[in-house]
Design a protein around this motif. Sequence first.
Motif, PDB file in Angstrom:
ATOM      1  N   HIS A   1      -5.019  -0.963  -6.770  1.00 18.82           N
ATOM      2  CA  HIS A   1      -4.962  -1.104  -7.937  1.00 18.82           C
ATOM      3  C   HIS A   1      -5.425  -2.687  -8.451  1.00 18.82           C
ATOM      4  CE1 HIS A   1      -4.267  -0.968 -12.622  1.00 18.82           C
ATOM      5  NE2 HIS A   1      -3.473  -1.965 -12.353  1.00 18.82           N
ATOM      6  N   PHE A   2      -4.773  -3.587  -7.745  1.00 16.35           N
ATOM      7  CA  PHE A   2      -4.903  -5.121  -8.160  1.00 16.35           C
ATOM      8  C   PHE A   2      -6.105  -5.532  -7.433  1.00 16.35           C
ATOM      9  CE2 PHE A   2      -0.580  -4.332  -9.524  1.00 16.35           C
ATOM     10  CZ  PHE A   2      -0.642  -4.798 -10.912  1.00 16.35           C
ATOM     11  N   LYS A   3      -6.592  -5.098  -6.288  1.00 15.89           N
ATOM     12  CA  LYS A   3      -7.436  -5.394  -5.590  1.00 15.89           C
ATOM     13  C   LYS A   3      -8.850  -5.084  -6.254  1.00 15.89           C
ATOM     14  CE  LYS A   3      -7.850  -4.300  -1.240  1.00 15.89           C
ATOM     15  NZ  LYS A   3      -7.697  -3.213  -0.019  1.00 15.89           N
ATOM     16  N   ALA A   4      -8.923  -3.945  -7.026  1.00 19.84           N
ATOM     17  CA  ALA A   4     -10.054  -3.459  -7.604  1.00 19.84           C
ATOM     18  C   ALA A   4     -10.534  -4.274  -8.439  1.00 19.84           C
ATOM     19  CB  ALA A   4      -9.740  -2.090  -8.171  1.00 19.84           C
ATOM     20  N   ALA A   5      -9.741  -4.887  -9.389  1.00 18.52           N
ATOM     21  CA  ALA A   5     -10.025  -5.890 -10.592  1.00 18.52           C
ATOM     22  C   ALA A   5     -10.743  -6.965 -10.110  1.00 18.52           C
ATOM     23  CB  ALA A   5      -8.928  -6.121 -11.330  1.00 18.52           C
ATOM     24  N   MET A   6     -10.180  -7.622  -8.935  1.00 23.67           N
ATOM     25  CA  MET A   6     -10.537  -8.993  -8.345  1.00 23.67           C
ATOM     26  C   MET A   6     -12.057  -8.577  -7.646  1.00 23.67           C
ATOM     27  SD  MET A   6     -10.048 -11.977  -7.743  1.00 23.67           S
ATOM     28  CE  MET A   6      -9.985 -13.657  -6.932  1.00 23.67           C
ATOM     29  N   ILE A   7     -12.185  -7.411  -6.766  1.00 27.09           N
ATOM     30  CA  ILE A   7     -13.454  -7.264  -6.264  1.00 27.09           C
ATOM     31  C   ILE A   7     -14.729  -6.955  -7.395  1.00 27.09           C
ATOM     32  CG2 ILE A   7     -14.692  -5.354  -5.185  1.00 27.09           C
ATOM     33  CD1 ILE A   7     -12.199  -4.730  -3.687  1.00 27.09           C
ATOM     34  N   GLU A   8     -14.239  -6.362  -8.531  1.00 32.20           N
ATOM     35  CA  GLU A   8     -15.244  -6.338  -9.567  1.00 32.20           C
ATOM     36  C   GLU A   8     -15.569  -7.794 -10.162  1.00 32.20           C
ATOM     37  OE1 GLU A   8     -15.692  -4.222 -14.124  1.00 32.20           O
ATOM     38  OE2 GLU A   8     -14.274  -3.451 -12.577  1.00 32.20           O
ATOM     39  N   SER A   9     -14.575  -8.767 -10.142  1.00 31.67           N
ATOM     40  CA  SER A   9     -14.908 -10.019 -10.768  1.00 31.67           C
ATOM     41  C   SER A   9     -15.798 -10.802  -9.651  1.00 31.67           C
ATOM     42  CB  SER A   9     -13.519 -10.637 -11.028  1.00 31.67           C
ATOM     43  OG  SER A   9     -12.827  -9.995 -11.993  1.00 31.67           O
ATOM     44  N   LEU A  10     -15.365 -10.674  -8.373  1.00 26.94           N
ATOM     45  CA  LEU A  10     -15.972 -11.460  -7.569  1.00 26.94           C
ATOM     46  C   LEU A  10     -17.687 -10.894  -7.315  1.00 26.94           C
ATOM     47  CD1 LEU A  10     -13.312 -11.281  -4.437  1.00 26.94           C
ATOM     48  CD2 LEU A  10     -14.213 -13.484  -5.993  1.00 26.94           C
ATOM     49  N   ALA A  11     -17.864  -9.567  -7.632  1.00 22.88           N
ATOM     50  CA  ALA A  11     -19.190  -9.148  -7.538  1.00 22.88           C
ATOM     51  C   ALA A  11     -19.836  -9.670  -8.700  1.00 22.88           C
ATOM     52  CB  ALA A  11     -19.303  -7.735  -7.766  1.00 22.88           C
TER      53      ALA A  11
ATOM     54  N   ASP B   1       1.618   2.755 -13.730  1.00 20.83           N
ATOM     55  CA  ASP B   1       1.309   4.017 -14.557  1.00 20.83           C
ATOM     56  C   ASP B   1       0.107   4.032 -15.147  1.00 20.83           C
ATOM     57  OD1 ASP B   1       3.688   4.764 -13.921  1.00 20.83           O
ATOM     58  OD2 ASP B   1       4.790   4.544 -15.718  1.00 20.83           O
ATOM     59  N   GLY B   2      -0.975   5.190 -15.189  1.00 17.32           N
ATOM     60  CA  GLY B   2      -2.219   5.288 -15.753  1.00 17.32           C
ATOM     61  C   GLY B   2      -3.286   4.634 -14.898  1.00 17.32           C
ATOM     62  N   SER B   3      -3.033   4.074 -13.579  1.00 13.83           N
ATOM     63  CA  SER B   3      -3.955   3.479 -12.905  1.00 13.83           C
ATOM     64  C   SER B   3      -4.754   4.897 -12.268  1.00 13.83           C
ATOM     65  CB  SER B   3      -3.236   2.708 -11.707  1.00 13.83           C
ATOM     66  OG  SER B   3      -4.422   2.358 -10.982  1.00 13.83           O
ATOM     67  N   SER B   4      -6.047   4.864 -12.032  1.00 14.78           N
ATOM     68  CA  SER B   4      -6.726   5.796 -11.224  1.00 14.78           C
ATOM     69  C   SER B   4      -6.666   5.393  -9.687  1.00 14.78           C
ATOM     70  CB  SER B   4      -8.088   5.931 -11.516  1.00 14.78           C
ATOM     71  OG  SER B   4      -8.783   4.549 -11.497  1.00 14.78           O
ATOM     72  N   HIS B   5      -5.923   4.329  -9.335  1.00 16.69           N
ATOM     73  CA  HIS B   5      -6.029   3.848  -7.861  1.00 16.69           C
ATOM     74  C   HIS B   5      -4.958   4.615  -7.275  1.00 16.69           C
ATOM     75  CE1 HIS B   5      -9.387   1.088  -8.574  1.00 16.69           C
ATOM     76  NE2 HIS B   5      -8.628   0.728  -9.717  1.00 16.69           N
ATOM     77  N   ALA B   6      -5.264   4.508  -5.755  1.00 21.19           N
ATOM     78  CA  ALA B   6      -4.380   4.995  -4.655  1.00 21.19           C
ATOM     79  C   ALA B   6      -2.906   4.502  -4.642  1.00 21.19           C
ATOM     80  CB  ALA B   6      -4.948   5.519  -3.352  1.00 21.19           C
ATOM     81  N   ASN B   7      -2.858   3.220  -4.692  1.00 23.56           N
ATOM     82  CA  ASN B   7      -1.531   2.537  -4.697  1.00 23.56           C
ATOM     83  C   ASN B   7      -1.480   1.226  -5.408  1.00 23.56           C
ATOM     84  OD1 ASN B   7      -2.618   0.321  -2.712  1.00 23.56           O
ATOM     85  ND2 ASN B   7      -2.831   2.417  -1.364  1.00 23.56           N
TER      86      ASN B   7
ATOM     87  N   THR C   1       0.720  -1.118   0.008  1.00 16.68           N
ATOM     88  CA  THR C   1      -0.053   0.000  -0.088  1.00 16.68           C
ATOM     89  C   THR C   1       0.931   1.169   0.040  1.00 16.68           C
ATOM     90  OG1 THR C   1      -0.458  -0.495   2.431  1.00 16.68           O
ATOM     91  CG2 THR C   1      -1.980  -0.961   1.001  1.00 16.68           C
ATOM     92  N   SER C   2       2.112   1.204   0.189  1.00 19.16           N
ATOM     93  CA  SER C   2       3.055   2.374  -0.012  1.00 19.16           C
ATOM     94  C   SER C   2       3.773   2.430  -1.241  1.00 19.16           C
ATOM     95  CB  SER C   2       3.935   2.396   1.064  1.00 19.16           C
ATOM     96  OG  SER C   2       3.579   2.342   2.420  1.00 19.16           O
ATOM     97  N   VAL C   3       3.310   1.552  -2.091  1.00 18.73           N
ATOM     98  CA  VAL C   3       3.795   1.471  -3.562  1.00 18.73           C
ATOM     99  C   VAL C   3       3.059   2.169  -4.668  1.00 18.73           C
ATOM    100  CG1 VAL C   3       4.917  -0.022  -5.472  1.00 18.73           C
ATOM    101  CG2 VAL C   3       5.273  -0.601  -3.128  1.00 18.73           C
ATOM    102  N   PRO C   4       3.462   3.187  -5.578  1.00 16.08           N
ATOM    103  CA  PRO C   4       2.509   3.829  -6.194  1.00 16.08           C
ATOM    104  C   PRO C   4       1.816   2.823  -7.293  1.00 16.08           C
ATOM    105  CG  PRO C   4       4.717   4.839  -6.327  1.00 16.08           C
ATOM    106  CD  PRO C   4       4.946   3.560  -5.575  1.00 16.08           C
ATOM    107  N   ALA C   5       0.703   3.175  -7.673  1.00 13.56           N
ATOM    108  CA  ALA C   5       0.044   2.260  -8.608  1.00 13.56           C
ATOM    109  C   ALA C   5       0.696   2.172  -9.879  1.00 13.56           C
ATOM    110  CB  ALA C   5      -1.451   2.580  -8.792  1.00 13.56           C
TER     111      ALA C   5
END
Length: 580
Positions: free
Chosen positions: A122-132, A112-118, A106-110
């Motif tokens: 960035h990688f959690k978001a894709a998984m959360i969307e798939s799980l939904a 390049d081109g990502s809209s996420h905070a870190n 969580t201290s590493v930048p996302a």
Amino acid sequence: MPIVAQSTETTDWVSRFADEVIEESERRAPGKPVVVASGLSPSGPIHLGNLREVMTPHLVADEIRRRGREVRHLISWDDYDRYRKVPAGIAGVDESWAEHIGKPLTSVPAPDGSSHANWAEHFKAAMIESLAELGVEFDGISQTAQYNSGVYREQILHAIKHRGDIDAILGQYRTKKAPGKKQGQKPVDEAELEAAEGSGAAGEDDGSSTAAGYFPYKPYCGNCEKDLTTVTSYDDDSTELTYACTACGFSETVRLSEFNRGKLVWKVDWPMRWAYEGVVFEPSGVDHSSPGSSFQVGGQIVGIFGGKQPIGPMYAFVGISGMAKMSSSRGGVPTPADALKIMEPQLLRWLYARRRPNQSFKVAFDQEIQRLYDEWDRLDAKVADGSVLPADAAAHARAVRTAAGELPRTVRPLPYRTLASVADITAGHADQALRILSELDPEQPLTSLDEARPRYDKAEAWINTHVPADQRTIVRDEPDAELLKSLDEASLQSLRLLLDGLAEHWSLDGLTHLVYGVPKVQAGFPADATPKELPPEIKTAQRSFFALLYHLLVGRDTGPRLPTLLLAVGQDRVRALLGE
């Protein structure tokens, strides 16, 4: 709460585990919600192997909900793990990112081109969307938030107070050879992989040494944020801890009872969480379950925290058609989002539901996906007519719905291979696709592509992203005059028989009957003669006839199923290309 009667779906592995989990939960925490758990590291793309870590407890939790029991499915996001190495194949990431190695994810930048905070988000978001999309209900827990807010402070101090006991347990394995790994086998997640590359003689990182001996806690540096730190002293009474960073040279003394910038080492962290959350069921990967690995050792360490090891199966690896076992340490490994682009969530759920956790299986990204869809559609038909076997019915039920309700599905689930062929031939022209699909069944014509969605969109995506260009179908613009002139009388007769029957048989079933029937009629048999009534040479004649049609229509000896291809090309163009 009394135990609700077991569901009627008693023959599958999910029901059997649900029985055990309910019984064990009642033993450990009577009347309280059942707790099952998964752990995921967002150190890179979360792949289809990691999905088994989620789907196994999800299916069990969902069965428990169906029985009227309250259940929590926890997903621990291991986003406070260290950034271990620069993963290959991620856009916008090159070796310059090595400067972040050792920091929390969580201290590493996302990228390049990502809209996420870190990086982790960035990688959690894709998984959360798939799980939904897959209908997976869960409670997410960020380990960064847990550690940084001091939630685990008492557990950390307790672990350090009992570090001698922990060290004694770990010492049973340090003199042993590192857990043997089969050729090509790699740990199943980042936590295990990080540990496997650590310093422990048992093959995993199990803590560091101080002047006072073993220490099961790693501070993150207050200057560079990396975990390349060594605890140099610790006072049990005051909880004063001094550490030095080997990366930047920074050192400081902190009071651990007030300090939140660090974490327990993996082999202690995992069992601590079992006890803290009251986890009853959690599966573990093959490498987690090998002798001396974290699940086995955690089963002993969890008692120090007053807890018990969860019950749960060892799960086998998930592969991809044409690829070796997946590892998220490489780039380009398919994720659930990748799979959901080409298959409906019901099919992906079914792949995980129908196999016991200890059975490996593959997710198809090649031509095999068409066979899988055929198998799924046959199962769907058996469920509809009541001829399905109980275990298959259970897997189907778990695929199409959850305790919360049925997943959205395609209104007209036409055969996937047919949809793929149409998408291939029409090359993105929706009006042409609708024309062809509306002619498949003249008695029930498709009136809108939306009726065939989302399956049509998945098939189109598969054609566009997973079928090589040289295997795509391109219909001839002009007749192959040279080939037509070279045909013998028998071949010409076969074409005349086909052309004479086109108008009468212009539907998917009708054309299927026609193209298979022409060689039979030529040999003097009825068009509807069954294979048992025909000599073996009829099959040879059919193959030759099909190859001729493919050459005349698409310039190759193979292609999409001929009935679909004929419908796609259209009667007038078929007649022109076949020399009428």
